[in-house]
Design an enzyme around this catalytic site. Sequence first.
Site, mmCIF file in Angstrom:
data_model
loop_
_atom_site.group_PDB
_atom_site.id
_atom_site.type_symbol
_atom_site.label_atom_id
_atom_site.label_comp_id
_atom_site.label_asym_id
_atom_site.label_seq_id
_atom_site.Cartn_x
_atom_site.Cartn_y
_atom_site.Cartn_z
ATOM 1 N N ARG A 166 -16.177 41.655 42.796
ATOM 2 C CA ARG A 166 -14.708 41.774 42.871
ATOM 3 C C ARG A 166 -14.201 42.791 41.833
ATOM 4 O O ARG A 166 -13.880 43.922 42.171
ATOM 5 C CB ARG A 166 -14.068 40.381 42.654
ATOM 6 C CG ARG A 166 -12.641 40.263 43.147
ATOM 7 C CD ARG A 166 -11.596 40.923 42.274
ATOM 8 N NE ARG A 166 -11.580 40.416 40.909
ATOM 9 C CZ ARG A 166 -10.902 40.987 39.924
ATOM 10 N NH1 ARG A 166 -10.194 42.081 40.136
ATOM 11 N NH2 ARG A 166 -10.942 40.495 38.702
ATOM 12 N N ASP A 167 -14.206 42.427 40.576
ATOM 13 C CA ASP A 167 -13.628 43.311 39.552
ATOM 14 C C ASP A 167 -14.416 44.617 39.461
ATOM 15 O O ASP A 167 -13.844 45.702 39.327
ATOM 16 C CB ASP A 167 -13.639 42.601 38.191
ATOM 17 C CG ASP A 167 -12.581 43.131 37.244
ATOM 18 O OD1 ASP A 167 -11.813 44.012 37.646
ATOM 19 O OD2 ASP A 167 -12.539 42.667 36.087
ATOM 20 N N HIS A 208 -13.826 43.693 29.172
ATOM 21 C CA HIS A 208 -14.252 45.013 29.660
ATOM 22 C C HIS A 208 -14.834 45.777 28.478
ATOM 23 O O HIS A 208 -14.465 45.547 27.324
ATOM 24 C CB HIS A 208 -13.074 45.771 30.276
ATOM 25 C CG HIS A 208 -12.704 45.242 31.624
ATOM 26 N ND1 HIS A 208 -13.066 45.864 32.790
ATOM 27 C CD2 HIS A 208 -12.033 44.125 31.989
ATOM 28 C CE1 HIS A 208 -12.630 45.165 33.825
ATOM 29 N NE2 HIS A 208 -11.990 44.094 33.366
ATOM 30 N N CYS A 235 -15.745 53.803 37.706
ATOM 31 C CA CYS A 235 -15.775 54.984 38.570
ATOM 32 C C CYS A 235 -15.439 56.238 37.757
ATOM 33 O O CYS A 235 -14.407 56.289 37.100
ATOM 34 C CB CYS A 235 -14.755 54.833 39.681
ATOM 35 S SG CYS A 235 -14.583 56.315 40.663
ATOM 36 N N ASN A 268 -16.807 46.014 33.434
ATOM 37 C CA ASN A 268 -16.881 44.743 32.714
ATOM 38 C C ASN A 268 -18.095 44.749 31.799
ATOM 39 O O ASN A 268 -18.972 45.592 31.917
ATOM 40 C CB ASN A 268 -17.067 43.597 33.719
ATOM 41 C CG ASN A 268 -15.901 43.474 34.669
ATOM 42 O OD1 ASN A 268 -15.890 44.074 35.730
ATOM 43 N ND2 ASN A 268 -14.899 42.703 34.286
HETATM 44 ZN ZN ZN Z 1 -11.192 42.611 34.677
#
Ligand code: ZN
Length: 294
Positions: free
Chosen positions: A10-11, A205, A236, A245
Amino acid sequence: MIEICEVGPRDGLQNECKMVSTESKVELITRLLDSGIRNIEAVSFVNPKVVPQMADAEEVLKSLPKRNRVRYGGLVLSRSGLERALKTDVDFLHVVTTTSDSFNLRNAKRTVEQAVEELSLVIKDGASSGKGVSGVLGTSFGCPFEGEVPLENVLKAAERFLEAGCTEITLADTTGMANPVQVQKVAETFFDTFGMDLLLGLHFHNTRGLGLANVLAGYHAGVRRFDSSIAGLGGCPFAPKAVGNVCTEDMINMFHGMGADTGTDLPAVLETAKWMETVMERPLDGMLMKAGIA
Ligand code: ZN
């Protein structure tokens, strides 16, 4: 025992420019399960127009293996997200708001107070439908627009979420502003306020290179639940300031080196990280992939 919540699907992927197929997402999650990870944030019920990478949430969930003691989570940011989630087999709703007005107004066009008000009803309805509900508080360690976010604001939002029916709270360092001394203080204050039984998770992160240092600070304060992304997904190179993360296999390696159990098979996790590089067709941020297990 350390509980890892893998947020790569997800993240991590949400912050990758390359679109990843439903098939690859399902393979990623299956590989993670096979390596012993039991808690996976698999999808987001965000508006597909805003985050096209997450548009296949329903399809991903439908294709995932059904296994015992495995928990699939999905991000919910609004009432419409809840309605989509309730039509799926997702086990846990990860209901999220940030705790800074400036950040929230830019991203969700409402103040924190308005968000907490609306999301409290979402949490209530989610919990009464039988799903688990986790509360996620973004910008808990600082906001890029406001700087420091007063801890009392974060505590207040957590209290409202717990009252509404969340069984756990995760504090997220959305833009990587936390430092270890602050993490320890915040975690200790949370345990002092809500008791040591509070299921408290931390989400960092690696934006400024402090991801693992912050995890360790949380560990010393008594936290045993941490979010991380396989291979450090989420940076990215074409997205401004996006950094992934905390990297799952690097974090597992740290904990195993310290003698702390994670219930995972590190070589298998590492293989999945290397496989993920072939899927993303770029070198990813994880360090253990480069150095190998000592
Ligand atoms: Zn996050």
